[in-house]
Design a protein around this motif. Structure first.
Motif, PDB file in Angstrom:
ATOM      1  N   ASN A 253      10.873 -19.465  -8.689  1.00 15.91           N
ATOM      2  CA  ASN A 253      10.308 -19.170 -10.038  1.00 15.91           C
ATOM      3  C   ASN A 253       9.666 -20.112 -10.655  1.00 15.91           C
ATOM      4  O   ASN A 253       9.150 -20.311 -11.791  1.00 15.91           O
ATOM      5  CB  ASN A 253      11.441 -18.811 -10.777  1.00 15.91           C
ATOM      6  CG  ASN A 253      11.703 -17.001 -10.489  1.00 15.91           C
ATOM      7  OD1 ASN A 253      10.736 -16.476  -9.805  1.00 15.91           O
ATOM      8  ND2 ASN A 253      12.837 -16.785 -10.627  1.00 15.91           N
ATOM      9  N   ASN A 254       9.565 -21.630  -9.935  1.00 17.24           N
ATOM     10  CA  ASN A 254       9.160 -22.792 -10.273  1.00 17.24           C
ATOM     11  C   ASN A 254       7.665 -23.042  -9.993  1.00 17.24           C
ATOM     12  O   ASN A 254       7.231 -24.037 -10.130  1.00 17.24           O
ATOM     13  CB  ASN A 254      10.058 -23.852 -10.345  1.00 17.24           C
ATOM     14  CG  ASN A 254      10.648 -24.086  -8.897  1.00 17.24           C
ATOM     15  OD1 ASN A 254      10.293 -23.336  -8.173  1.00 17.24           O
ATOM     16  ND2 ASN A 254      10.793 -25.537  -8.602  1.00 17.24           N
ATOM     17  N   VAL A 255       7.212 -22.167  -9.009  1.00 16.25           N
ATOM     18  CA  VAL A 255       6.004 -22.697  -8.328  1.00 16.25           C
ATOM     19  C   VAL A 255       5.262 -21.187  -8.106  1.00 16.25           C
ATOM     20  O   VAL A 255       4.484 -21.419  -6.930  1.00 16.25           O
ATOM     21  CB  VAL A 255       6.306 -23.111  -6.792  1.00 16.25           C
ATOM     22  CG1 VAL A 255       6.766 -24.698  -7.037  1.00 16.25           C
ATOM     23  CG2 VAL A 255       7.377 -22.138  -6.003  1.00 16.25           C
TER      24      VAL A 255
ATOM     25  N   SER B 289       0.389 -19.793 -15.043  1.00 17.64           N
ATOM     26  CA  SER B 289       1.993 -19.868 -14.925  1.00 17.64           C
ATOM     27  C   SER B 289       2.436 -21.474 -14.764  1.00 17.64           C
ATOM     28  O   SER B 289       2.184 -22.226 -13.677  1.00 17.64           O
ATOM     29  CB  SER B 289       2.432 -19.070 -13.705  1.00 17.64           C
ATOM     30  OG  SER B 289       3.877 -18.956 -13.614  1.00 17.64           O
ATOM     31  N   ASN B 290       3.116 -21.789 -16.064  1.00 18.77           N
ATOM     32  CA  ASN B 290       3.404 -23.177 -16.290  1.00 18.77           C
ATOM     33  C   ASN B 290       5.062 -23.575 -16.321  1.00 18.77           C
ATOM     34  O   ASN B 290       5.652 -22.541 -16.795  1.00 18.77           O
ATOM     35  CB  ASN B 290       2.659 -23.839 -17.538  1.00 18.77           C
ATOM     36  CG  ASN B 290       1.218 -23.673 -17.464  1.00 18.77           C
ATOM     37  OD1 ASN B 290       0.509 -23.957 -16.258  1.00 18.77           O
ATOM     38  ND2 ASN B 290       0.528 -23.082 -18.284  1.00 18.77           N
TER      39      ASN B 290
ATOM     40  N   ASP C 130      14.879 -24.433 -17.673  1.00 15.68           N
ATOM     41  CA  ASP C 130      15.404 -24.283 -16.292  1.00 15.68           C
ATOM     42  C   ASP C 130      14.441 -24.815 -15.630  1.00 15.68           C
ATOM     43  O   ASP C 130      14.552 -24.833 -14.123  1.00 15.68           O
ATOM     44  CB  ASP C 130      16.200 -23.044 -15.993  1.00 15.68           C
ATOM     45  CG  ASP C 130      15.274 -21.863 -15.916  1.00 15.68           C
ATOM     46  OD1 ASP C 130      13.917 -21.915 -16.137  1.00 15.68           O
ATOM     47  OD2 ASP C 130      15.650 -20.887 -15.366  1.00 15.68           O
ATOM     48  N   GLY C 131      13.204 -25.080 -15.832  1.00 16.57           N
ATOM     49  CA  GLY C 131      12.064 -25.576 -15.062  1.00 16.57           C
ATOM     50  C   GLY C 131      11.151 -24.640 -14.444  1.00 16.57           C
ATOM     51  O   GLY C 131      10.324 -24.651 -13.686  1.00 16.57           O
ATOM     52  N   SER C 132      11.764 -23.236 -14.617  1.00 19.67           N
ATOM     53  CA  SER C 132      10.924 -22.159 -14.265  1.00 19.67           C
ATOM     54  C   SER C 132       9.886 -21.796 -15.018  1.00 19.67           C
ATOM     55  O   SER C 132       9.316 -22.502 -15.915  1.00 19.67           O
ATOM     56  CB  SER C 132      11.775 -20.609 -14.297  1.00 19.67           C
ATOM     57  OG  SER C 132      12.229 -20.350 -15.530  1.00 19.67           O
ATOM     58  N   GLN C 133       8.731 -21.027 -14.505  1.00 17.59           N
ATOM     59  CA  GLN C 133       7.329 -20.871 -15.076  1.00 17.59           C
ATOM     60  C   GLN C 133       7.157 -19.543 -16.076  1.00 17.59           C
ATOM     61  O   GLN C 133       7.974 -18.681 -15.802  1.00 17.59           O
ATOM     62  CB  GLN C 133       6.278 -20.491 -13.834  1.00 17.59           C
ATOM     63  CG  GLN C 133       6.299 -21.932 -13.335  1.00 17.59           C
ATOM     64  CD  GLN C 133       5.035 -21.834 -12.450  1.00 17.59           C
ATOM     65  OE1 GLN C 133       4.686 -20.956 -11.719  1.00 17.59           O
ATOM     66  NE2 GLN C 133       4.532 -23.081 -11.906  1.00 17.59           N
ATOM     67  N   ARG C 134       6.315 -19.754 -17.130  1.00 15.69           N
ATOM     68  CA  ARG C 134       6.077 -18.663 -17.957  1.00 15.69           C
ATOM     69  C   ARG C 134       4.744 -18.669 -18.270  1.00 15.69           C
ATOM     70  O   ARG C 134       3.996 -19.863 -18.352  1.00 15.69           O
ATOM     71  CB  ARG C 134       6.718 -18.868 -19.160  1.00 15.69           C
ATOM     72  CG  ARG C 134       6.561 -17.852 -20.306  1.00 15.69           C
ATOM     73  CD  ARG C 134       7.582 -17.546 -21.214  1.00 15.69           C
ATOM     74  NE  ARG C 134       8.329 -18.946 -21.655  1.00 15.69           N
ATOM     75  CZ  ARG C 134       8.245 -19.743 -22.841  1.00 15.69           C
ATOM     76  NH1 ARG C 134       7.394 -19.309 -23.672  1.00 15.69           N
ATOM     77  NH2 ARG C 134       9.029 -20.806 -23.099  1.00 15.69           N
TER      78      ARG C 134
END
Length: 232
Positions: A124-126, A204-205, A210-214
């Protein structure tokens, strides 16, 4: 984005390099208990240089425009970008905008549209290339076989596609694919126009706490590796 810690790195040094703060880095990496102790080889979540940490259920930070749409104050450069590129299925920019504010971790499990084209296994962070690829697929600009969750692989796929050509950022149109160099890694977004003389990008940044992307719209200052424009 994510960054692999190198020998000699410090949180304070990385915060300065990426235009963020030590506190923000620690919020994005809750496993770090001691700001003076990080380990080479570990992966560090790093927010964009102008991104803030916000809960996924609230409005996105959109390059200063705020709200759930984030695009109200974004305009094409005079005599420059004009309308966005379109494929047989529509505009990838419009498709991306329709998902503004969604967490990538939720979007990729949707059973139709962009979510159905995203790869579920991607962390979810990439998800940046995963999301951009899916938008291009939905617009009919690339085939499923060209989809990639890797920035460099997507870039290479577009280089090989005769329907795309590299252009300068000054000639970019909304929906063009922009690949950036971020430290020892890469990030990919789509051009969204200009605001106050600064290029705006949607993608998606890493802006969640938590460092995940939105999916969000913002300006970025990273070195650009390529801008790919669909020619149709």
């Amino acid at each position: 984005m994510s960054y692999r810690i190198q020998s000699g790195d410090t949180l304070s040094g990385l915060a300065k390099r990426y235009g963020t703060s030590v506190d923000s880095l620690m919020k994005a990496n809750p496993d770090i208990q001691n700001k003076d102790l990080i380990y080479a080889g570990k992966t560090l979540n790093i927010p964009g240089s102008r991104d803030s940490f916000e809960p996924g259920t609230q409005g996105v930070r959109g390059g200063g425009s705020g709200g759930s749409s984030g695009a109200g104050n974004v305009t094409a450069p005079p005599g420059g970008a004009g309308p966005g590129t379109r494929g047989p299925g529509g505009s990838p920019f419009d498709i991306a905008m329709s998902h503004m504010g969604k967490n990538a971790g939720s979007l990729k499990y949707e059973t139709s549209g962009v979510g159905a084209d995203m790869e579920d296994w991607v962390p979810n962070n990439v998800n940046c290339a995963n999301f951009v690829s899916a938008c291009l697929e939905q617009a009919g600009q690339i085939k499923d076989s060209q989809h990639s969750a890797s920035v460099m692989t997507l870039q290479a796929n577009l280089d090989r596609d005769p329907n795309f050509k590299r252009v300068d950022l000054k000639d970019a149109k909304p929906g063009d694919v922009v690949s950036m160099k971020v430290g020892s890694g890469q990030h990919v977004v789509m051009f969204a126009g200009w605001k106050d003389g600064k290029a705006q990008f949607i993608g998606s940044n890493n802006i969640n706490s938590d460092g995940s992307q939105r999916i969000s719209l913002t300006s970025m200052n990273y070195p650009i590796m390529s801008v790919h424009q669909y020619q149709g």
